[in-house]
Design a protein around this motif. Structure first.
Motif, mmCIF file in Angstrom:
data_model
loop_
_atom_site.group_PDB
_atom_site.id
_atom_site.type_symbol
_atom_site.label_atom_id
_atom_site.label_comp_id
_atom_site.label_asym_id
_atom_site.label_seq_id
_atom_site.Cartn_x
_atom_site.Cartn_y
_atom_site.Cartn_z
ATOM 1 N N ASP A 111 0.866 -1.178 0.000
ATOM 2 C CA ASP A 111 0.000 0.000 0.000
ATOM 3 C C ASP A 111 0.905 1.231 0.000
ATOM 4 O O ASP A 111 1.327 1.714 1.044
ATOM 5 C CB ASP A 111 -0.897 -0.014 1.238
ATOM 6 N N TYR A 120 -6.224 -6.325 -2.809
ATOM 7 C CA TYR A 120 -6.855 -5.843 -4.034
ATOM 8 C C TYR A 120 -7.759 -6.926 -4.618
ATOM 9 O O TYR A 120 -7.412 -8.110 -4.630
ATOM 10 C CB TYR A 120 -5.797 -5.474 -5.074
ATOM 11 N N LYS A 131 -9.723 -1.739 -3.548
ATOM 12 C CA LYS A 131 -8.531 -1.781 -2.699
ATOM 13 C C LYS A 131 -8.964 -1.678 -1.237
ATOM 14 O O LYS A 131 -9.683 -0.753 -0.854
ATOM 15 C CB LYS A 131 -7.594 -0.623 -3.035
#
Length: 260
Positions: A111, A120, A131
């Motif tokens: 991230d 994801y 996400k």
């Protein structure tokens, strides 16, 4: 020359950011093992087999006319969504439903915006992406938040899960999913590496562009001399080489005293 220096600075920082990023190898639809050996992230205690763990949540950061549902590990069906991990349903028209991701297309990636790991999902048609930022929490409670559709990226949706189960080690017993719609919770979680990247890029840009403009127009310099502190940058490779050779060279035990 200025463009070349800028390219190499950006390239160097991209390498630094990639090095600081955390990676987690997928071991299942809702679990992964940290590549740095710190442990395993396993969201299975939060999933609802035969149900929906987080159902009918409203978007709080980018409000819209939809509700969102997510079930870790186990597929579910709701309205027009069938066999999905994430579903978007119209508030006024439940028949307006969209697949936002399936478990077969789940993947764990760094991230880069918030630090840590994100889960994801891609829809079955790969037209939509979800996400879910996994935020490690040691409070013992689990909070799920739907930010909504990212206005900068069409058909990309951002969620956040703050839980002990997002920590890369064995967490406490399951606290159970919260009721939907979820509470409005705004959290900020930025890693040290992300802060360094955020600070460096604007600073480097101002330094290079400002120095070039100053040297060219105020000091009337031309060619390679417009690059700020050119002497330093020219000598930097040699300094790095000398430092490297010094670090890897064996220590020589030589007496500093002369024999009498």
């Amino acid at each position: 020359m200025a463009k070349t220096s800028t390219f190499w600075l950006l390239f160097l920082m991209s390498l630094i950011c990639s090095t600081l990023a955390q990676y987690c190898t997928k071991t299942g639809p809702c679990s992964c093992t940290m590549d740095d050996g710190t442990g395993t992230i396993d969201l299975s205690p939060l999933g609802a087999q035969g149900g929906i763990a987080y159902e009918d949540y409203y978007a709080v950061l980018y409000p819209d006319a939809f509700t969102y549902s997510w079930n870790p590990c186990f597929s579910f069906s709701k309205s027009g969504c069938s066999g999905v991990a994430v579903c978007q349903v119209g508030q006024s028209d439940p028949s307006e439903a969209y697949d936002l991701g399936v478990h077969d297309n789940a993947d764990f990636q760094p991230d880069f915006t918030g630090g840590g790991i994100a889960l994801y999902y891609n829809s079955l048609s790969y037209e939509r992406t979800t996400k879910i930022s996994l935020i490690c929490s040691t409070s013992g409670t689990t909070t799920f938040t739907v930010d909504g559709e990212d206005p900068s990226y069409f058909n990309n949706y951002d969620f956040r899960l703050e839980s002990p189960y997002c920590c890369p080690q064995s967490g406490p017993g399951p606290t159970g999913p919260g009721p939907g719609p979820g509470p409005i919770v705004v959290t900020v979680d930025i890693s040290v590496g992300s802060i360094l990247c955020i600070v460096f890029f604007p600073t480097a840009f101002i330094y290079i562009v400002g120095g070039v403009l100053l040297n060219k127009y105020a000091r009337q310099k031309e060619g390679r001399d417009i690059i700020p502190n050119m002497e330093f940058w020219a000598s930097l490779p040699g300094l790095i080489k000398d430092g490297f050779l010094f670090a890897i060279s064996p220590i020589r035990k030589q007496s500093s005293y002369e024999q009498v």
